[in-house]
Write an enzyme that holds these catalytic residues in place. Sequence first.
Site, PDB file in Angstrom:
ATOM      1  N   ALA A 282       0.823  -1.210   0.000  1.00  0.00           N
ATOM      2  CA  ALA A 282       0.000   0.000   0.000  1.00  0.00           C
ATOM      3  C   ALA A 282       0.860   1.265   0.000  1.00  0.00           C
ATOM      4  O   ALA A 282       0.500   2.258  -0.615  1.00  0.00           O
ATOM      5  CB  ALA A 282      -0.918  -0.005   1.209  1.00  0.00           C
ATOM      6  N   GLU A 286       4.232   2.581  -6.227  1.00  0.00           N
ATOM      7  CA  GLU A 286       4.763   2.036  -7.479  1.00  0.00           C
ATOM      8  C   GLU A 286       3.993   2.555  -8.687  1.00  0.00           C
ATOM      9  O   GLU A 286       4.478   2.513  -9.806  1.00  0.00           O
ATOM     10  CB  GLU A 286       4.815   0.498  -7.468  1.00  0.00           C
ATOM     11  CG  GLU A 286       3.499  -0.243  -7.419  1.00  0.00           C
ATOM     12  CD  GLU A 286       2.825  -0.141  -6.056  1.00  0.00           C
ATOM     13  OE1 GLU A 286       1.725   0.413  -6.018  1.00  0.00           O
ATOM     14  OE2 GLU A 286       3.403  -0.571  -5.049  1.00  0.00           O
ATOM     15  N   ASP A 328       8.463  33.122 -34.814  1.00  0.00           N
ATOM     16  CA  ASP A 328       8.446  33.737 -36.136  1.00  0.00           C
ATOM     17  C   ASP A 328       7.411  34.838 -36.138  1.00  0.00           C
ATOM     18  O   ASP A 328       6.542  34.860 -35.279  1.00  0.00           O
ATOM     19  CB  ASP A 328       7.956  32.720 -37.175  1.00  0.00           C
ATOM     20  CG  ASP A 328       8.983  31.682 -37.474  1.00  0.00           C
ATOM     21  OD1 ASP A 328      10.148  31.914 -37.161  1.00  0.00           O
ATOM     22  OD2 ASP A 328       8.600  30.632 -38.025  1.00  0.00           O
ATOM     23  N   ASP A 612       9.347  26.809 -39.355  1.00  0.00           N
ATOM     24  CA  ASP A 612       8.541  26.152 -40.374  1.00  0.00           C
ATOM     25  C   ASP A 612       9.361  25.545 -41.506  1.00  0.00           C
ATOM     26  O   ASP A 612       8.952  24.596 -42.135  1.00  0.00           O
ATOM     27  CB  ASP A 612       7.492  27.116 -40.943  1.00  0.00           C
ATOM     28  CG  ASP A 612       8.103  28.461 -41.328  1.00  0.00           C
ATOM     29  OD1 ASP A 612       9.314  28.488 -41.584  1.00  0.00           O
ATOM     30  OD2 ASP A 612       7.371  29.461 -41.369  1.00  0.00           O
ATOM     31  N   ASP A 616      15.091  25.446 -40.437  1.00  0.00           N
ATOM     32  CA  ASP A 616      14.772  25.695 -39.033  1.00  0.00           C
ATOM     33  C   ASP A 616      14.991  24.437 -38.187  1.00  0.00           C
ATOM     34  O   ASP A 616      15.027  24.513 -36.954  1.00  0.00           O
ATOM     35  CB  ASP A 616      13.305  26.123 -38.873  1.00  0.00           C
ATOM     36  CG  ASP A 616      13.063  27.522 -39.390  1.00  0.00           C
ATOM     37  OD1 ASP A 616      14.021  28.313 -39.389  1.00  0.00           O
ATOM     38  OD2 ASP A 616      11.931  27.821 -39.791  1.00  0.00           O
ATOM     39  N   GLU A 681      -0.812   6.295   6.791  1.00  0.00           N
ATOM     40  CA  GLU A 681      -1.091   4.861   7.044  1.00  0.00           C
ATOM     41  C   GLU A 681       0.093   4.209   7.746  1.00  0.00           C
ATOM     42  O   GLU A 681      -0.053   3.474   8.734  1.00  0.00           O
ATOM     43  CB  GLU A 681      -1.319   4.113   5.723  1.00  0.00           C
ATOM     44  CG  GLU A 681      -2.642   4.416   5.073  1.00  0.00           C
ATOM     45  CD  GLU A 681      -2.641   4.027   3.595  1.00  0.00           C
ATOM     46  OE1 GLU A 681      -1.956   3.047   3.223  1.00  0.00           O
ATOM     47  OE2 GLU A 681      -3.306   4.724   2.811  1.00  0.00           O
ATOM     48  N   ASN A 706      -5.857   1.397   0.337  1.00  0.00           N
ATOM     49  CA  ASN A 706      -4.998   1.666  -0.815  1.00  0.00           C
ATOM     50  C   ASN A 706      -5.816   1.672  -2.108  1.00  0.00           C
ATOM     51  O   ASN A 706      -5.661   2.538  -2.958  1.00  0.00           O
ATOM     52  CB  ASN A 706      -3.907   0.591  -0.874  1.00  0.00           C
ATOM     53  CG  ASN A 706      -2.916   0.851  -1.982  1.00  0.00           C
ATOM     54  OD1 ASN A 706      -2.513   1.987  -2.191  1.00  0.00           O
ATOM     55  ND2 ASN A 706      -2.536  -0.193  -2.703  1.00  0.00           N
ATOM     56  N   THR A 709      -8.751   4.789  -1.885  1.00  0.00           N
ATOM     57  CA  THR A 709      -8.337   6.194  -1.780  1.00  0.00           C
ATOM     58  C   THR A 709      -7.359   6.586  -2.876  1.00  0.00           C
ATOM     59  O   THR A 709      -7.446   7.669  -3.432  1.00  0.00           O
ATOM     60  CB  THR A 709      -7.712   6.507  -0.409  1.00  0.00           C
ATOM     61  OG1 THR A 709      -6.586   5.667  -0.242  1.00  0.00           O
ATOM     62  CG2 THR A 709      -8.704   6.299   0.700  1.00  0.00           C
ATOM     63  N   ASP A 710      -6.414   5.709  -3.191  1.00  0.00           N
ATOM     64  CA  ASP A 710      -5.483   6.059  -4.268  1.00  0.00           C
ATOM     65  C   ASP A 710      -6.201   6.068  -5.600  1.00  0.00           C
ATOM     66  O   ASP A 710      -5.898   6.865  -6.479  1.00  0.00           O
ATOM     67  CB  ASP A 710      -4.327   5.046  -4.351  1.00  0.00           C
ATOM     68  CG  ASP A 710      -3.228   5.413  -3.385  1.00  0.00           C
ATOM     69  OD1 ASP A 710      -3.458   6.342  -2.593  1.00  0.00           O
ATOM     70  OD2 ASP A 710      -2.162   4.766  -3.416  1.00  0.00           O
TER      71      ASP A 710
HETATM   72  P1  ATP Z   1       9.180  34.987 -40.410  1.00  0.00           P
HETATM   73  O1  ATP Z   1      10.564  34.468 -40.116  1.00  0.00           O
HETATM   74  O2  ATP Z   1       8.759  36.093 -39.541  1.00  0.00           O
HETATM   75  O3  ATP Z   1       8.141  33.955 -40.543  1.00  0.00           O
HETATM   76  P2  ATP Z   1       9.399  34.867 -43.081  1.00  0.00           P
HETATM   77  O4  ATP Z   1       9.516  33.437 -42.804  1.00  0.00           O
HETATM   78  O5  ATP Z   1       8.279  35.330 -43.926  1.00  0.00           O
HETATM   79  O6  ATP Z   1       9.348  35.679 -41.781  1.00  0.00           O
HETATM   80  P3  ATP Z   1      11.308  34.700 -44.993  1.00  0.00           P
HETATM   81  O7  ATP Z   1      10.306  33.849 -45.635  1.00  0.00           O
HETATM   82  O8  ATP Z   1      12.662  34.181 -44.666  1.00  0.00           O
HETATM   83  O9  ATP Z   1      10.746  35.324 -43.680  1.00  0.00           O
HETATM   84  O10 ATP Z   1      11.384  35.962 -45.870  1.00  0.00           O
HETATM   85  C1  ATP Z   1      12.409  36.885 -45.679  1.00  0.00           C
HETATM   86  C2  ATP Z   1      12.362  37.927 -46.757  1.00  0.00           C
HETATM   87  O11 ATP Z   1      12.526  37.316 -48.026  1.00  0.00           O
HETATM   88  C3  ATP Z   1      11.037  38.671 -46.835  1.00  0.00           C
HETATM   89  O12 ATP Z   1      11.027  39.780 -45.994  1.00  0.00           O
HETATM   90  C4  ATP Z   1      10.998  39.086 -48.284  1.00  0.00           C
HETATM   91  O13 ATP Z   1      11.725  40.276 -48.461  1.00  0.00           O
HETATM   92  C5  ATP Z   1      11.712  37.951 -48.988  1.00  0.00           C
HETATM   93  N1  ATP Z   1      10.776  36.990 -49.540  1.00  0.00           N
HETATM   94  C6  ATP Z   1       9.866  36.276 -48.866  1.00  0.00           C
HETATM   95  N2  ATP Z   1       9.166  35.465 -49.679  1.00  0.00           N
HETATM   96  C7  ATP Z   1       9.661  35.661 -50.902  1.00  0.00           C
HETATM   97  C8  ATP Z   1       9.381  35.121 -52.189  1.00  0.00           C
HETATM   98  N3  ATP Z   1       8.445  34.204 -52.364  1.00  0.00           N
HETATM   99  N4  ATP Z   1      10.080  35.572 -53.239  1.00  0.00           N
HETATM  100  C9  ATP Z   1      11.036  36.490 -53.060  1.00  0.00           C
HETATM  101  N5  ATP Z   1      11.351  37.028 -51.902  1.00  0.00           N
HETATM  102  C10 ATP Z   1      10.677  36.640 -50.817  1.00  0.00           C
END
Ligand code: ATP
Length: 872
Positions: A282, A286, A328, A612, A616, A681, A706, A709-710
């Site tokens: 009790a 575990e 971001d 994203d 990254d 207990e 045991n 209550t548990d």
């Molecule tokens: P965050 O990091 O806040 O999400 P983000 O991901 O939009 O911003 P990036 O996508 O790296 O940032 O874009 C950086 C820069 O690149 C933008 O500010 C823009 O000037 C340029 N950019 C973004 N998308 C395009 C595209 N499709 N074609 C050309 N230039 C772009």
Amino acid sequence: MSSPKWHSLQSADVLQRLDSSLTGLTIEQAKKRLIEYGHNAIIQKKRRSLLFILLGQFSDFMIIVLLVAAVISGFLGELQDTIAILVIVLLNAIIGTGQEYRAERAVAALRKMAAPDAHVLRDTNEVTIDTIELVPGDIVMLEAGNIVPADLRLLEEEDLQVDESALTGESSAIEKQTEPLVNTELAIGDRLNLVFKSSMITRGRGKGVVVASGMETEIGQIAGLLQDETNVKTPLQTRLSRFGRYLALAVLAICIMVFVVGLLQGQPILLMFLTSVSLGVAAIPEALPAVVTISLALGARKLIRHNALVRNLPAVETLGSVTYICTDKTGTLTQNLMTAELFYAAGELRKAMPESEASIPWTELGQAMALNNDIMVKDGKPAGEPTELALFEAAHMAGFDKSILEQAKPRIAVIAFDSQRKQMTTLHQTSDVVTAYIKGAPEKVLQQCIQGLNNDGATAFEVATVLAEATQLASKGYRVLAFAKREFNRLPDPLEADVVERELTFLGLVALIDPPRPEVPKAVNDCLTASIIPVMITGDHPGTAFAIAQRLGIIDDDSAMLSGDQLAKIPDEEFSRLVDTIRVYARVTPEQKLRIVKALQEKGEFVAMTGDGVNDAPALKRASIGVAMGLKGTDVAREASDMVLLDDDFSSIVRAIRSGRRTFDNIRKFIKYTLSSNFGEILTLFLAPFFGLPIPLLPIHILWINLVTDGLPGLALTTEPAEPNIMNRAPTPPKESIFSHGMWQHIIWVGLFIGGISIATMAWAISRDLVYWQTMVFTVLTVSQLFHALAVRSNSTSLLRTGLFSNLPMLGAFLLTLLLQMVVIYTPVLNTIFHTQPLPMADLAVCMFISSLILFAVEIEKWLIRRGVIYA
Ligand code: ATP
């Protein structure tokens, strides 16, 4: 049958052998093949069956000792006692099994939700399906950021680069092709027209046909290497199991003492043996690690309601420790609903894009906007990345139609956007020239421009003037893109950014607005009151970043902002001094995110980081909690993360943290409750003889207490709502002892209190020669724990404020357990089995009153906590 050498075949041949076509399989064909080839999955360890989990409940050493002892004593004495004990142990095991099974199912369901999708052609339509449903012959679309879902022979590719390190260990990206390879005996890394399951598309796009799925894929064949899904313990579980081992030793020592003292008092040896083993069973918690898993799994389920999908269970636990959220901007803090609002060409700024035939500079800008993007029209609707979509639509409204323009100027090549260069180029063929259209971050594009454009054609161009215009627009929160072009006699070779993106003619600027998400300012404020610092890390212009961050309450003074260029120049030691003063990083590259996380972590911060893109991934992996975007994120980012935000919303991270704090709080409450009850207990049984009293309880009583209550009240604690001040206190340091903030003091005094009132009741009843004294102790021990469960629902808020009805499962558990106790006391059959006697109403009332004292005592403790007198 050995599979054909797919890489040495022509693509038409490949399709024919797979009985497929460029328009994909039919749904019928796919269904049949799914049955024939099975799911496209690497077979994981088998899940444990219910029976296996049940048997696992009996593998505990103490339980085995108890069972053996019970059986022996049954043969020697009363068989009925033995059966009762066995039944209770079995009930306990069934409850344990139910809990574990539920937790496993919840974890499995989470894993299923986190499984990636694939884009395929079925019945000639492009559809999104679960990766596991892919079959040989399926036509799959690939784009940068995807994880290749099966082994594919490429049919089309555009600038396609793949990272095959998962398979070959070779980490540099490999350029792919579609032409057949002559040599049939090629190593995997050299089969350039195949892409393999689990590799990452780092650039470009492509289309391929599935040649192998599931365990037949190259990675499937070495699947043994991937079976890394051993049950990972969370940091809390590791600490608890270590603590549990020490505790078990202490409990065993006490059990031995109870045994010896009992013998000295002249009790039968077998009874004493059973008593002390029952006490051991009790009192040793575990079940703690299992309860932690259950709470975390349930916590993870709740997080889904807040649009956060947890990929690693420990993340639920550690969310409460987050001190920094590095986020971001685009899509997370803002809505990612871009609209082109202002246009600049030939030295003038306009609120609308003029119609196509207006003038040469505006026409050129319109054409560039329409042509330089990856927008595709699906079902009559344009689809693609929001920035590009906004530009495409603005051009379209002004009469620049991409599909019409492309007939005259078909796209022949592209140099894809990357977040390092921050620009992208498309190349278009007309009869005798190849035109390159470039768009990107103004300070990058403008640097490469050598001339501008006016109505008469090329003209002199002043970088500073245009740059000032762009900066001015950015400081108002606009995302600004610059457009340029260059003409060639033929397609440049090699087709590289350094060669193409220079000596450009400037065409114009477009300013896009991306409104902040309305719920973010409150979320930012919540962070600040919870001592969590939100930091914006963006690829966007410093002006844009500052304007938005200021609007959201992230920054109020531009000394707290650093640009990627500045960051690159700062040495590590200096950055380490600076890092906790910076709130916005602008124009940074994903690689710099890693540096930021590391610097913060070196300062002892616990960092949640969003991301994203493919680049990254390292920062997401390194972060204490990597958060990937569910909507705009890539498979690669998702794979590297601990949590996926289903709606990309920053506020969801904050809500997830709140929910994580609550889960962690409730696990602590459960531990606090169980350990203090168990301690009570133990003390009752251990101390009674020292007051010249007999052994207070029989083994079956101990096991019953045991069990009831548990079981229910303990579990009900894990559903407790969040404390009102949950986001007004500092994050829990990850290494902080679970017993801090007054927990161990509580366990000790409550244990003493429960032990004290039980022994006092016993002494009082015996002094009055009440034959049912044992039933009274038994009742006080059970019911006082129930009252204790009510009291520990909050760490500091009074039950009067929390209210009985705010945790209905707890109220239910309280009443049901009370009812069960009454049944044990008042039904004749159970009286025989449990060796209890019906209590007269007056004595029952005494038991209830005494038991409820613990509630008042804990309320006094909470009152002192609220006034800051103790555990401050
Ligand atoms: P965050 O990091 O806040 O999400 P983000 O991901 O939009 O911003 P990036 O996508 O790296 O940032 O874009 C950086 C820069 O690149 C933008 O500010 C823009 O000037 C340029 N950019 C973004 N998308 C395009 C595209 N499709 N074609 C050309 N230039 C772009």
